[in-house]
Design a protein around this motif. Structure first.
Motif, short mmCIF file in Angstrom:
data_model
loop_
_atom_site.label_atom_id
_atom_site.label_comp_id
_atom_site.label_asym_id
_atom_site.label_seq_id
_atom_site.Cartn_x
_atom_site.Cartn_y
_atom_site.Cartn_z
N GLY A 296 50.79 -139.32 38.64
CA GLY A 296 50.77 -140.77 38.73
C GLY A 296 49.49 -141.40 38.22
N TYR A 297 49.03 -142.39 38.98
CA TYR A 297 47.91 -143.22 38.53
C TYR A 297 46.97 -143.50 39.71
N LYS A 298 45.87 -144.16 39.40
CA LYS A 298 44.93 -144.63 40.42
C LYS A 298 44.66 -146.11 40.19
N ASN A 299 44.62 -146.85 41.28
CA ASN A 299 44.25 -148.26 41.20
C ASN A 299 42.86 -148.41 41.83
N HIS A 300 41.86 -148.69 40.99
CA HIS A 300 40.47 -148.85 41.44
C HIS A 300 40.24 -150.32 41.74
N LEU B 231 37.70 -153.33 43.38
CA LEU B 231 36.41 -153.82 43.86
C LEU B 231 36.67 -155.02 44.76
N VAL B 232 36.15 -154.98 45.98
CA VAL B 232 36.46 -156.04 46.94
C VAL B 232 35.19 -156.68 47.49
N ASP B 233 35.36 -157.89 47.98
CA ASP B 233 34.31 -158.57 48.75
C ASP B 233 34.42 -158.06 50.18
N CYS B 234 33.36 -157.42 50.67
CA CYS B 234 33.41 -156.77 51.98
C CYS B 234 33.60 -157.76 53.13
N ILE B 235 33.12 -158.97 52.97
CA ILE B 235 33.19 -159.94 54.06
C ILE B 235 34.61 -160.43 54.28
N THR B 236 35.30 -160.78 53.20
CA THR B 236 36.66 -161.31 53.34
C THR B 236 37.72 -160.23 53.11
N GLY B 237 37.35 -159.14 52.43
CA GLY B 237 38.32 -158.11 52.11
C GLY B 237 39.18 -158.46 50.91
N LEU B 238 38.86 -159.54 50.22
CA LEU B 238 39.65 -159.97 49.07
C LEU B 238 39.22 -159.22 47.81
N PRO B 239 40.17 -158.88 46.94
CA PRO B 239 39.83 -158.16 45.70
C PRO B 239 39.11 -159.06 44.70
N ILE B 240 38.18 -158.45 43.98
CA ILE B 240 37.43 -159.17 42.94
C ILE B 240 37.82 -158.67 41.55
N PHE B 241 38.05 -157.37 41.46
CA PHE B 241 38.39 -156.77 40.16
C PHE B 241 39.23 -155.53 40.42
N GLU B 242 40.12 -155.23 39.49
CA GLU B 242 40.93 -154.01 39.60
C GLU B 242 41.08 -153.36 38.24
N MET B 243 41.21 -152.03 38.28
CA MET B 243 41.44 -151.26 37.06
C MET B 243 42.38 -150.11 37.40
N THR B 244 43.37 -149.91 36.57
CA THR B 244 44.33 -148.82 36.78
C THR B 244 44.11 -147.75 35.72
N THR B 245 44.00 -146.51 36.19
CA THR B 245 43.83 -145.37 35.29
C THR B 245 44.85 -144.30 35.66
N THR B 246 44.92 -143.27 34.85
CA THR B 246 45.75 -142.13 35.21
C THR B 246 45.10 -141.39 36.37
N ALA B 247 45.89 -140.60 37.08
CA ALA B 247 45.42 -139.96 38.30
C ALA B 247 44.35 -138.90 38.06
N ASP B 248 44.24 -138.42 36.84
CA ASP B 248 43.27 -137.36 36.56
C ASP B 248 41.87 -137.89 36.26
N VAL B 249 41.68 -139.19 36.31
CA VAL B 249 40.36 -139.80 36.06
C VAL B 249 39.56 -139.83 37.36
N ALA B 250 38.36 -139.26 37.33
CA ALA B 250 37.51 -139.23 38.52
C ALA B 250 37.04 -140.64 38.88
N ASP B 251 36.97 -140.93 40.17
CA ASP B 251 36.58 -142.26 40.63
C ASP B 251 35.22 -142.69 40.09
N SER B 252 34.27 -141.76 40.10
CA SER B 252 32.90 -142.12 39.73
C SER B 252 32.74 -142.48 38.26
N THR B 253 33.68 -142.07 37.41
CA THR B 253 33.52 -142.29 35.97
C THR B 253 33.86 -143.71 35.54
#
Length: 254
Positions: free
Chosen positions: A101-105, A107-129
């Motif tokens: 499958g895939y990964k949905n990365h 980025l959220v605002d910690c105070i409200t929990g609302l998303p700021i940015f998202e990126m979808t990659t294949t599942a074999d992509v390491a989170d840190s990259t």
């Protein structure tokens, strides 16, 4: 009230819709919320969530051989990748499962929990990259200067710490990923303890692949009368440089 569209109608809509339009729509909503003072980037966090591909190879009731072999790409989804998902972030967690499958990365605002940015990659992509790209693209439309960045141990990479500090003048709070590293016995001064239980002596520094390493040697290395208490294999090697050696990588980040 009209019935909801069928799955196939929704699937066709998603496939035919330009993803750039959705990204632009999300950015406009984030900027609107930022102007209203609802969200900001003082405290941000990044994590990923798995998205399983619609393939029989992800079916737990399927007992096909090698269904998670890298070369056994699902015919129903030729774009997906092979990933692994753990039940928690504990360093000794063994409860994991493979999936196509895939990964949905996100980025959220910690105070409200609302998303700021998202990126979808294949599942074999390491989170840190993908972190540096996500932070850069977010900063292009919404400043993340002087942010406090949170993430789990999967993001414990030096490049992330340095980027947040040097580029965005912020701070990172990420748990240390032990990565099966050894934990040798040391004195409070940082000197390693040899197999004989003695403190080793510093024996110079050197650079190796962009890192600085401190060399430690046997305390009897230059002794003419001393003898290794544990009779280490490197003591009676017939060479001028005798005894055991250890190397410690010196951190150069903040």
């Amino acid at each position: 009230m009209k019935p909801l569209p069928s799955y196939w109608t929704f699937d066709r809509f998603i496939r035919n819709l330009d993803n750039a339009l959705l990204k632009k729509l999300m950015q406009s909503q984030v900027l609107k919320l930022s102007k209203m003072g609802i969200i900001d980037t003082s405290f941000i966090a990044l994590d990923s969530t798995p998205i399983s591909a619609n393939t029989k190879q992800n079916n737990p009731k399927s007992f096909a051989k090698n269904k998670f072999a890298k070369g056994n790409q699902p015919k129903s989804d030729e774009d997906c990748g092979l990933g692994v998902h753990t039940a928690s972030n504990q360093h000794n967690e063994r409860n994991f499962e493979y999936y196509w499958g895939y990964k949905n990365h996100i980025l959220v605002d910690c105070i409200t929990g609302l998303p700021i940015f998202e990126m979808t990659t294949t599942a074999d992509v390491a989170d840190s990259t993908v972190v540096l790209d996500i932070l850069s693209q977010t900063n292009d439309f919404l400043s993340i200067e002087e942010c406090t960045f949170f993430a789990d141990k999967g993001y414990d990479v030096k490049a992330i710490y340095n980027a947040v500090k040097d580029i965005y003048h912020g701070e990172c709070f990420i748990p240390i990923n032990k990565r099966n590293t050894k934990n040798p016995k040391k004195l409070s001064t940082g000197h390693p303890i040899c197999e004989a239980g003695l403190a080793m002596h510093k024996d110079g520094k050197f650079s190796d692949n962009g890192r600085t390493r401190q060399k430690y040697c046997c305390p009897f290395k230059r002794s003419k009368s001393g003898c290794c208490p544990c009779n280490h294999k490197n003591w009676n090697n017939g060479k001028k440089t005798r005894g055991c050696t250890k190397y410690v990588t010196l951190p150069d980040d903040y």
